[in-house]
Design a protein around this motif. Structure first.
Motif, PDB file in Angstrom:
ATOM      1  N   VAL A 465       0.948  -1.133   0.045  1.00  0.00           N
ATOM      2  CA  VAL A 465      -0.136   0.109  -0.063  1.00  0.00           C
ATOM      3  C   VAL A 465       0.891   1.246   0.087  1.00  0.00           C
ATOM      4  CG1 VAL A 465      -1.758   1.264   1.383  1.00  0.00           C
ATOM      5  CG2 VAL A 465      -1.761  -1.015   1.281  1.00  0.00           C
ATOM      6  N   ILE A 466       1.876   1.239   0.851  1.00  0.00           N
ATOM      7  CA  ILE A 466       2.714   2.470   1.043  1.00  0.00           C
ATOM      8  C   ILE A 466       3.675   2.639  -0.039  1.00  0.00           C
ATOM      9  CG2 ILE A 466       4.581   3.579   2.416  1.00  0.00           C
ATOM     10  CD1 ILE A 466       1.442   3.195   3.647  1.00  0.00           C
ATOM     11  N   THR A 467       4.244   1.616  -0.584  1.00  0.00           N
ATOM     12  CA  THR A 467       4.969   1.394  -1.725  1.00  0.00           C
ATOM     13  C   THR A 467       4.467   2.151  -3.000  1.00  0.00           C
ATOM     14  OG1 THR A 467       6.365  -0.238  -0.815  1.00  0.00           O
ATOM     15  CG2 THR A 467       6.775   0.318  -3.188  1.00  0.00           C
ATOM     16  N   ARG A 468       2.993   1.774  -3.354  1.00  0.00           N
ATOM     17  CA  ARG A 468       2.135   2.157  -4.495  1.00  0.00           C
ATOM     18  C   ARG A 468       1.872   3.522  -4.411  1.00  0.00           C
ATOM     19  NH1 ARG A 468      -0.623  -1.929  -7.478  1.00  0.00           N
ATOM     20  NH2 ARG A 468      -2.254  -0.092  -7.729  1.00  0.00           N
ATOM     21  N   ALA A 469       1.563   4.136  -3.148  1.00  0.00           N
ATOM     22  CA  ALA A 469       1.356   5.312  -2.821  1.00  0.00           C
ATOM     23  C   ALA A 469       2.622   6.359  -3.051  1.00  0.00           C
ATOM     24  CB  ALA A 469       0.763   5.751  -1.487  1.00  0.00           C
ATOM     25  N   CYS A 470       3.746   5.855  -2.683  1.00  0.00           N
ATOM     26  CA  CYS A 470       4.989   6.800  -2.509  1.00  0.00           C
ATOM     27  C   CYS A 470       5.825   6.755  -4.030  1.00  0.00           C
ATOM     28  CB  CYS A 470       5.612   6.643  -1.391  1.00  0.00           C
ATOM     29  SG  CYS A 470       4.734   6.894   0.208  1.00  0.00           S
ATOM     30  N   GLY A 471       5.426   5.399  -4.502  1.00  0.00           N
ATOM     31  CA  GLY A 471       6.193   5.087  -5.577  1.00  0.00           C
ATOM     32  C   GLY A 471       7.932   4.519  -5.101  1.00  0.00           C
ATOM     33  N   ALA A 472       7.813   4.091  -3.954  1.00  0.00           N
ATOM     34  CA  ALA A 472       9.419   3.593  -3.393  1.00  0.00           C
ATOM     35  C   ALA A 472       8.940   2.901  -2.199  1.00  0.00           C
ATOM     36  CB  ALA A 472      10.149   4.862  -3.138  1.00  0.00           C
ATOM     37  N   GLU A 473       9.923   2.057  -1.613  1.00  0.00           N
ATOM     38  CA  GLU A 473       9.819   1.310  -0.600  1.00  0.00           C
ATOM     39  C   GLU A 473       9.810   2.294   0.598  1.00  0.00           C
ATOM     40  OE1 GLU A 473       9.767  -2.243   0.810  1.00  0.00           O
ATOM     41  OE2 GLU A 473       9.064  -2.696  -1.325  1.00  0.00           O
ATOM     42  N   PRO A 474       9.004   2.084   1.661  1.00  0.00           N
ATOM     43  CA  PRO A 474       8.987   2.962   2.912  1.00  0.00           C
ATOM     44  C   PRO A 474      10.343   2.734   3.919  1.00  0.00           C
ATOM     45  CG  PRO A 474       7.847   1.017   3.398  1.00  0.00           C
ATOM     46  CD  PRO A 474       7.924   0.841   1.894  1.00  0.00           C
ATOM     47  N   GLY A 475      10.771   3.971   4.222  1.00  0.00           N
ATOM     48  CA  GLY A 475      11.945   3.818   5.206  1.00  0.00           C
ATOM     49  C   GLY A 475      11.796   5.047   6.035  1.00  0.00           C
ATOM     50  N   GLU A 476      12.691   5.252   7.112  1.00  0.00           N
ATOM     51  CA  GLU A 476      12.702   6.151   8.238  1.00  0.00           C
ATOM     52  C   GLU A 476      13.144   7.581   7.688  1.00  0.00           C
ATOM     53  OE1 GLU A 476      16.415   3.868   8.640  1.00  0.00           O
ATOM     54  OE2 GLU A 476      14.298   3.400   8.405  1.00  0.00           O
ATOM     55  N   GLY A 477      13.967   7.495   6.650  1.00  0.00           N
ATOM     56  CA  GLY A 477      14.490   8.863   6.075  1.00  0.00           C
ATOM     57  C   GLY A 477      13.524  10.014   5.906  1.00  0.00           C
ATOM     58  N   PRO A 478      12.487   9.786   5.227  1.00  0.00           N
ATOM     59  CA  PRO A 478      11.615  10.937   4.853  1.00  0.00           C
ATOM     60  C   PRO A 478      11.078  11.448   6.377  1.00  0.00           C
ATOM     61  CG  PRO A 478      11.064   9.356   3.370  1.00  0.00           C
ATOM     62  CD  PRO A 478      12.128   8.704   4.347  1.00  0.00           C
ATOM     63  N   LEU A 479      10.732  10.746   7.176  1.00  0.00           N
ATOM     64  CA  LEU A 479      10.233  11.281   8.528  1.00  0.00           C
ATOM     65  C   LEU A 479      11.309  11.946   9.316  1.00  0.00           C
ATOM     66  CD1 LEU A 479       8.153  11.205  10.856  1.00  0.00           C
ATOM     67  CD2 LEU A 479       9.079   9.149  11.516  1.00  0.00           C
ATOM     68  N   LEU A 480      12.530  11.410   9.474  1.00  0.00           N
ATOM     69  CA  LEU A 480      13.348  12.310  10.140  1.00  0.00           C
ATOM     70  C   LEU A 480      13.929  13.518   9.422  1.00  0.00           C
ATOM     71  CD1 LEU A 480      15.500   8.949  11.142  1.00  0.00           C
ATOM     72  CD2 LEU A 480      13.972  10.231  12.514  1.00  0.00           C
ATOM     73  N   ASP A 481      14.052  13.384   7.914  1.00  0.00           N
ATOM     74  CA  ASP A 481      14.230  14.608   7.312  1.00  0.00           C
ATOM     75  C   ASP A 481      13.096  15.737   7.651  1.00  0.00           C
ATOM     76  OD1 ASP A 481      16.368  13.597   6.111  1.00  0.00           O
ATOM     77  OD2 ASP A 481      15.650  13.071   4.378  1.00  0.00           O
ATOM     78  N   TYR A 482      12.017  15.336   7.617  1.00  0.00           N
ATOM     79  CA  TYR A 482      10.811  16.292   7.916  1.00  0.00           C
ATOM     80  C   TYR A 482      10.838  16.816   9.398  1.00  0.00           C
ATOM     81  CZ  TYR A 482       6.248  16.960  10.151  1.00  0.00           C
ATOM     82  OH  TYR A 482       5.223  17.393  10.919  1.00  0.00           O
ATOM     83  N   LEU A 483      11.143  16.038  10.283  1.00  0.00           N
ATOM     84  CA  LEU A 483      11.214  16.431  11.638  1.00  0.00           C
ATOM     85  C   LEU A 483      12.442  17.448  11.870  1.00  0.00           C
ATOM     86  CD1 LEU A 483      10.712  13.131  13.325  1.00  0.00           C
ATOM     87  CD2 LEU A 483       9.111  15.012  13.487  1.00  0.00           C
ATOM     88  N   GLU A 484      13.516  17.254  11.298  1.00  0.00           N
ATOM     89  CA  GLU A 484      14.679  18.060  11.388  1.00  0.00           C
ATOM     90  C   GLU A 484      14.549  19.422  10.641  1.00  0.00           C
ATOM     91  OE1 GLU A 484      17.889  15.701  10.116  1.00  0.00           O
ATOM     92  OE2 GLU A 484      18.225  14.660  12.078  1.00  0.00           O
ATOM     93  N   ALA A 485      13.907  19.479   9.665  1.00  0.00           N
ATOM     94  CA  ALA A 485      13.695  20.575   8.911  1.00  0.00           C
ATOM     95  C   ALA A 485      12.716  21.454   9.687  1.00  0.00           C
ATOM     96  CB  ALA A 485      13.076  20.348   7.427  1.00  0.00           C
ATOM     97  N   LYS A 486      11.568  20.781   9.910  1.00  0.00           N
ATOM     98  CA  LYS A 486      10.535  21.427  10.851  1.00  0.00           C
ATOM     99  C   LYS A 486      10.918  21.996  11.992  1.00  0.00           C
ATOM    100  CE  LYS A 486       6.013  20.753  12.470  1.00  0.00           C
ATOM    101  NZ  LYS A 486       4.763  19.938  12.757  1.00  0.00           N
ATOM    102  N   PHE A 487      11.641  21.360  13.046  1.00  0.00           N
ATOM    103  CA  PHE A 487      12.031  21.694  14.220  1.00  0.00           C
ATOM    104  C   PHE A 487      13.270  22.642  14.338  1.00  0.00           C
ATOM    105  CE2 PHE A 487       8.811  18.476  15.001  1.00  0.00           C
ATOM    106  CZ  PHE A 487       8.017  19.104  15.966  1.00  0.00           C
ATOM    107  N   ARG A 488      14.127  22.452  13.510  1.00  0.00           N
ATOM    108  CA  ARG A 488      15.234  23.322  13.141  1.00  0.00           C
ATOM    109  C   ARG A 488      14.603  24.943  12.626  1.00  0.00           C
ATOM    110  NH1 ARG A 488      20.192  21.746  14.245  1.00  0.00           N
ATOM    111  NH2 ARG A 488      20.537  19.621  14.379  1.00  0.00           N
ATOM    112  N   GLY A 489      13.727  24.738  11.938  1.00  0.00           N
ATOM    113  CA  GLY A 489      13.048  26.135  11.841  1.00  0.00           C
ATOM    114  C   GLY A 489      12.336  26.769  12.674  1.00  0.00           C
ATOM    115  N   ILE A 490      11.496  25.917  13.324  1.00  0.00           N
ATOM    116  CA  ILE A 490      10.849  26.650  14.424  1.00  0.00           C
ATOM    117  C   ILE A 490      11.611  26.980  15.646  1.00  0.00           C
ATOM    118  CG2 ILE A 490       9.399  25.972  16.453  1.00  0.00           C
ATOM    119  CD1 ILE A 490       7.935  24.012  14.671  1.00  0.00           C
ATOM    120  N   TYR A 491      12.880  26.520  15.888  1.00  0.00           N
ATOM    121  CA  TYR A 491      13.663  26.769  16.914  1.00  0.00           C
ATOM    122  C   TYR A 491      14.648  27.637  16.565  1.00  0.00           C
ATOM    123  CZ  TYR A 491      11.027  24.047  20.528  1.00  0.00           C
ATOM    124  OH  TYR A 491      10.244  23.976  21.211  1.00  0.00           O
TER     125      TYR A 491
END
Length: 493
Positions: A465-491
């Motif tokens: 389901v996730i692979t079909r939606a995203c076009g790639a196998e799921p992994g933790e990289g996108p989540l961690l990249d999102y968190l770092e960009a968001k919270f480094r910006g806020i802080y």
């Protein structure tokens, strides 16, 4: 009996089983919301009796004959048979008496846990918890057939996942999460906390409006109060609950959005799948991806919180936060708190990792129930740097262990990982998303999720389901990249 006849008879039998399972779920919803407290003992007997009926249907000898004779006419029929065959294989390994006793004990355990939590009384809960764990271990022994007991339980919630694979993912995530936490907590700029009193009635009115903003269908759902927020049901009846703390409206608002994500997944499934194995979320990890992306990547985004700030000003007046940008920081403020469901995005997965390690130790017999509170408190102090002041803020805070959901906790973080992947794909597919969110319009996002994830129900495996939606196998990289960009910006790091 022809192949077509076998399949038709199997699906008619399965439809009735699925309908009875929905009745059992409704009894659980009733118990957590409006059931009289004095009915707990009787309800446990009712739940046990119904589980006995369900177990008998799920192990009916005719299922094996139908499964042997039926041949799928298309991919949807093949997926139906895959689910029925898997469930039949697992259920036939579990004695009916054990299944019935598990349903009875976990039903009555909910009330015992809730009272113990209210009274901060661990001792009152431990005997029941020990009984639940013993029953779940028996079940795991039946399912594992000599293999890892905890893996057998995880498979109930996330087919194909193992403690080893999840543990390896957590090991990769932990260093970046800890480093990010250290950076934001040590930052010179710190968002202002929300203070004040926010009445229950006003909170519940706004919670309903937030649910509407995220596309919740009130013709097929309802919102109630519960000790621990949850979503229940599928098909044409998917209900949600929330809770109210009058000094912390975010508790109510984001619990509501979170549960709306779960409910919208169920309501978004192709209606042709209703009362079949395909007519429900394919796994708890995928389910959690929907609740977490609704709650966090959408609900806590700069664009949506800008709209939400205006809504709160209209309802509560001046509540001490000057402007939408400051409010965005307040909503996403990072702090070491005790409660998992109230945790910010940086801390949340660290809460899950702790529970994963503790419950795996309980199931494997490396930790006894009598030592659980001390183990929890020691681990929490080590991971979060603060001492647990009372059990309701510690080992009694979650309902999951009282109802036997061992193996469930890691799917929360897996859902976050899936949500990170989906969010990246969503942003690429809907580049002007923020303009809509800033107007309180989530339809582009929720529509994309419904089309790419929700409507499929159980048609594909979780990773498919996730692979079909995203076009790639799921992994933790996108989540961690999102968190770092968001919270480094806020802080402002």
């Amino acid at each position: 009996m022809t192949n077509n006849t076998a399949y038709a008879e199997l699906m008619e039998f399965q439809r009735q089983t699925e309908a009875l399972a929905q009745v059992a779920g409704r009894l659980g919803w009733d118990q957590e919301t409006v059931m009289p407290r004095g009915a707990a003992q009787q309800r446990s007997e009712e739940m046990g009796a119904l589980e006995g009926v369900l177990h008998a249907r799920r192990t009916d000898p005719r299922l094996a004959d139908w499964l042997a004779a039926a041949e799928p006419a298309d991919d949807k029929a093949a997926a139906q048979l895959r689910h029925i065959r898997r469930n039949h294989a697992r259920t036939t390994k579990i004695p009916g008496a054990l299944a019935q006793e598990l349903a009875r004990v976990t039903s009555i355990a909910q009330g015992i846990w809730a009272e113990a939590r209210a009274n901060d009384d661990v001792a009152a809960f431990l005997p029941t918890l020990a009984q639940v764990i013993a029953l779940r271990r028996q079940e795991a022994e039946c399912l594992a057939e000599g293999g890892d007991l905890y893996d057998a339980l995880i498979d109930d919630y996330e087919p194909g996942a193992t403690a080893e694979s999840l543990g390896a993912m957590f090991d990769r995530m932990r260093p970046r999460l800890v480093a990010l936490r250290s950076a934001v907590l040590g930052a010179e700029y710190q968002p202002k906390p929300l203070e004040g009193h926010f009445g229950q009635d006003a909170q519940m009115r706004m919670a309903r409006d937030l649910a509407t903003a995220f596309g919740y269908d009130w013709q097929r759902g309802r919102l109630d109060l519960a000790v621990h927020p949850f979503s229940s049901g599928s098909g044409s009846d998917a209900r949600i609950t929330t809770r109210v703390v009058e000094t912390d409206p975010f508790n109510c608002f984001y619990s509501t959005i979170h549960e709306v994500g779960h409910a919208c997944y169920e309501l978004g499934i192709d209606p042709d799948y209703a009362l079949t194995p395909l007519g429900q979320g394919v796994s708890m990890g995928v389910h959690e991806s929907q609740s977490r992306i609704y709650e966090n990547q959408l609900g806590r985004s700069r664009a949506f919180t800008g709209w939400m700030y205006g809504q709160m000003r209209e309802r509560f007046g001046d509540f001490g936060i000057a402007g939408a940008e400051a409010f965005y920081g307040t909503v996403n403020r990072v702090q070491s708190g005790f409660i998992r469901t109230e945790a910010d995005e940086v801390h949340y997965n660290l809460h899950v990792m702790m529970r994963f390690d503790l419950e795996r130790a309980l199931i494997r017999g490396d930790l006894v129930v009598e030592d659980l509170e001390a183990a929890w408190n020691d681990r929490f102090k080590a991971d979060f740097g603060i001492a647990v002041p009372r059990p309701a803020l510690g080992m009694l805070q979650d309902v999951h262990w009282s109802v036997g959901l061992f193996g469930y906790f890691p799917t929360y973080s897996l859902g976050n990982v899936y949500a990170g992947c989906l969010h990246r794909a969503l942003r690429a597919a809907v580049p002007d998303l923020d303009a809509a969110l800033a107007a309180g319009d989530t339809s582009a996002a929720t529509g994309w999720l419904r089309e790419n994830v929700q409507r499929h129900g159980g048609l594909y495996t979780p990773r498919e389901v996730i692979t079909r939606a995203c076009g790639a196998e799921p992994g933790e990289g996108p989540l961690l990249d999102y968190l770092e960009a968001k919270f480094r910006g806020i802080y402002r790091l």
